[in-house]
Design a protein around this motif. Structure first.
Motif, mmCIF file in Angstrom:
data_model
loop_
_atom_site.group_PDB
_atom_site.id
_atom_site.type_symbol
_atom_site.label_atom_id
_atom_site.label_comp_id
_atom_site.label_asym_id
_atom_site.label_seq_id
_atom_site.Cartn_x
_atom_site.Cartn_y
_atom_site.Cartn_z
ATOM 1 N N HIS A 131 72.634 64.916 23.101
ATOM 2 C CA HIS A 131 71.515 65.194 22.205
ATOM 3 C C HIS A 131 71.673 64.266 21.001
ATOM 4 O O HIS A 131 72.726 64.303 20.353
ATOM 5 C CB HIS A 131 71.545 66.653 21.744
ATOM 6 C CG HIS A 131 71.368 67.641 22.851
ATOM 7 N ND1 HIS A 131 71.391 69.000 22.656
ATOM 8 C CD2 HIS A 131 71.146 67.465 24.189
ATOM 9 C CE1 HIS A 131 71.187 69.618 23.812
ATOM 10 N NE2 HIS A 131 71.046 68.709 24.758
ATOM 11 N N HIS B 114 66.110 66.277 33.418
ATOM 12 C CA HIS B 114 66.487 67.686 33.431
ATOM 13 C C HIS B 114 65.242 68.458 33.834
ATOM 14 O O HIS B 114 64.204 68.325 33.175
ATOM 15 C CB HIS B 114 66.942 68.154 32.034
ATOM 16 C CG HIS B 114 68.309 67.677 31.661
ATOM 17 N ND1 HIS B 114 68.816 67.790 30.382
ATOM 18 C CD2 HIS B 114 69.293 67.115 32.414
ATOM 19 C CE1 HIS B 114 70.052 67.295 30.365
ATOM 20 N NE2 HIS B 114 70.359 66.877 31.581
ATOM 21 N N GLU C 239 68.535 73.071 34.720
ATOM 22 C CA GLU C 239 69.239 73.798 33.646
ATOM 23 C C GLU C 239 68.487 75.096 33.378
ATOM 24 O O GLU C 239 68.298 75.505 32.240
ATOM 25 C CB GLU C 239 69.264 72.977 32.356
ATOM 26 C CG GLU C 239 69.941 71.628 32.449
ATOM 27 C CD GLU C 239 69.787 70.846 31.156
ATOM 28 O OE1 GLU C 239 68.657 70.707 30.653
ATOM 29 O OE2 GLU C 239 70.809 70.370 30.638
ATOM 30 N N HIS D 11 61.834 70.096 27.291
ATOM 31 C CA HIS D 11 61.855 69.527 25.941
ATOM 32 C C HIS D 11 60.630 68.661 25.654
ATOM 33 O O HIS D 11 60.043 68.767 24.568
ATOM 34 C CB HIS D 11 63.122 68.683 25.731
ATOM 35 C CG HIS D 11 64.390 69.485 25.801
ATOM 36 N ND1 HIS D 11 65.630 68.905 25.661
ATOM 37 C CD2 HIS D 11 64.612 70.806 25.999
ATOM 38 C CE1 HIS D 11 66.566 69.847 25.773
ATOM 39 N NE2 HIS D 11 65.976 70.997 25.983
ATOM 40 N N HIS E 269 77.344 66.040 30.515
ATOM 41 C CA HIS E 269 76.655 66.442 29.280
ATOM 42 C C HIS E 269 77.677 66.590 28.152
ATOM 43 O O HIS E 269 78.660 67.298 28.299
ATOM 44 C CB HIS E 269 75.911 67.765 29.507
ATOM 45 C CG HIS E 269 74.830 68.045 28.505
ATOM 46 N ND1 HIS E 269 75.047 68.043 27.148
ATOM 47 C CD2 HIS E 269 73.517 68.318 28.662
ATOM 48 C CE1 HIS E 269 73.902 68.313 26.527
ATOM 49 N NE2 HIS E 269 72.953 68.481 27.417
ATOM 50 N N ASN F 134 75.150 62.200 29.092
ATOM 51 C CA ASN F 134 73.938 62.570 28.377
ATOM 52 C C ASN F 134 74.297 63.291 27.074
ATOM 53 O O ASN F 134 75.192 64.138 27.073
ATOM 54 C CB ASN F 134 73.140 63.500 29.305
ATOM 55 C CG ASN F 134 71.957 64.141 28.643
ATOM 56 O OD1 ASN F 134 70.947 63.489 28.434
ATOM 57 N ND2 ASN F 134 72.067 65.403 28.304
ATOM 58 N N GLU G 41 68.988 62.268 25.277
ATOM 59 C CA GLU G 41 68.100 63.278 25.859
ATOM 60 C C GLU G 41 66.859 63.433 24.995
ATOM 61 O O GLU G 41 66.947 63.451 23.763
ATOM 62 C CB GLU G 41 68.845 64.614 25.990
ATOM 63 C CG GLU G 41 67.991 65.695 26.658
ATOM 64 C CD GLU G 41 68.780 66.932 27.078
ATOM 65 O OE1 GLU G 41 70.025 66.898 27.053
ATOM 66 O OE2 GLU G 41 68.123 67.924 27.444
HETATM 67 FE FE FE Z 1 70.829 68.963 26.863
#
Ligand code: FE
Ligand code: FE
Ligand code: ZN
Length: 281
Positions: free
Chosen positions: A109, A213, A258, A181, A69, A107, A144
């Motif tokens: 954002h 995730h 997570e 998300h 990440h 990964n 993501e």
């Molecule tokens: Fe994330």
């Protein structure tokens, strides 16, 4: 369907081989880790012996693909040139270092356009990626799916598809679907998981979906909040995760927890999801 590829986010503070050993201790066969301190600064060079130890352990234990990440403070589409520049340099450096652990996922954002608008945000993200991705790299870079908090880009599958299509090196890109998300972003994976996957397939293409995730959500669908909850304790509920871990189209994808947990909590979530997947087999 084969053994679930599941793990959680782990700390790099004791090294890479140690993360592998910790993963094994909680019956994980993948994991996630930050490639550098989320608050910025320079990343440590990787110790070759440490990385070799992890690679050997992954081979021996039959690990699936890891999902590194990027720091969540990295913003490829900031309005500040210095922030964009840092994001590009950090990503290039991360990808270079990850080549010592080849063939895994990175990964990130996509970014927050901070009032510049989605079009400008997407353009900056594509420019950043085109400058950073290297033909022949072994790492697949994953966008993501985002909750749509603030001015986050990547809340809709359409926005992710525009980034992939707008990037000259799009063949090096994939998507990591975060269950909290997408739910917070408005997709009804609780009642319509298969319908959401159909839509993903239509808009992006399911072959781009490389990782998940797994997080429950503290908030109702469409809330755009991004507050993770333990599996089964939030708005998604254990039925959603039962559907996820038994879905044939998601079989074999690395699934990363997570959730707000320490190690014992992750161990019990992994045990729960493994037993659900086994019962369904
Ligand atoms: Fe994330
Ligand atoms: Fe996530
Ligand atoms: Zn989140």
């Amino acid at each position: 369907m084969g053994r679930l590829v599941i793990g959680c986010h782990l700390s790099t503070s004791d090294g890479y081989a140690r993360m592998g050993a910790t993963a094994v201790s909680i019956d994980a066969n993948t994991f996630a880790f930050f490639t550098r301190n989320p608050r910025g600064g320079n990343a440590k060079a990787l110790d070759p012996a440490d990385v070799a130890g992890l690679r050997e352990l992954m081979e021996r234990e039959g690990f699936g693909t890891l999902v590194a990440h990027a720091p969540y403070t990295m913003n490829l589409c900031s309005a500040k040139a210095s922030v964009v520049d840092f994001a590009r340099r950090a990503m290039a450096d991360d990808l270079e270092r990850l080549e010592s652990l080849p063939g895994n996922y990175y990964n990130f954002h996509p970014g927050s356009h901070v009032g510049q608008g989605t079009d400008r945000g997407i353009k900056l993200i594509c420019e950043g990626l085109d400058g950073v991705l290297e033909a022949g790299q072994s790492t697949t870079v994953l966008l993501e799916t985002m909750a749509g908090k603030g001015s986050e880009v990547g809340r809709t599958f359409e926005e992710l598809a525009r980034i992939i299509d707008g990037c000259a090196k799009g063949e090096l890109l994939g998507v990591c679907l975060d269950t909290c998300h997408v739910w917070d972003g408005g997709y009804d994976i609780r009642e319509e998981l298969d319908g959401v996957l159909d839509e993903f397939d239509r808009v992006i293409g399911l072959e781009r979906l490389k990782a998940l995730h797994l997080n429950d959500s503290k908030n109702p669908r469409g809330s755009h909040k991004d507050r993770h909850e333990k599996i089964g304790r939030g708005a998604l509920g254990v039925e959603t995760f039962t559907a996820v871990v038994t879905n044939e189209r998601l079989a074999g994808l690395p699934m990363i927890l997570e959730t707000p947990n320490v190690l014992e909590g992750y161990a019990s979530e992994i045990a729960l999801l493994r037993s659900i997947a086994r019962e369904a087999a």
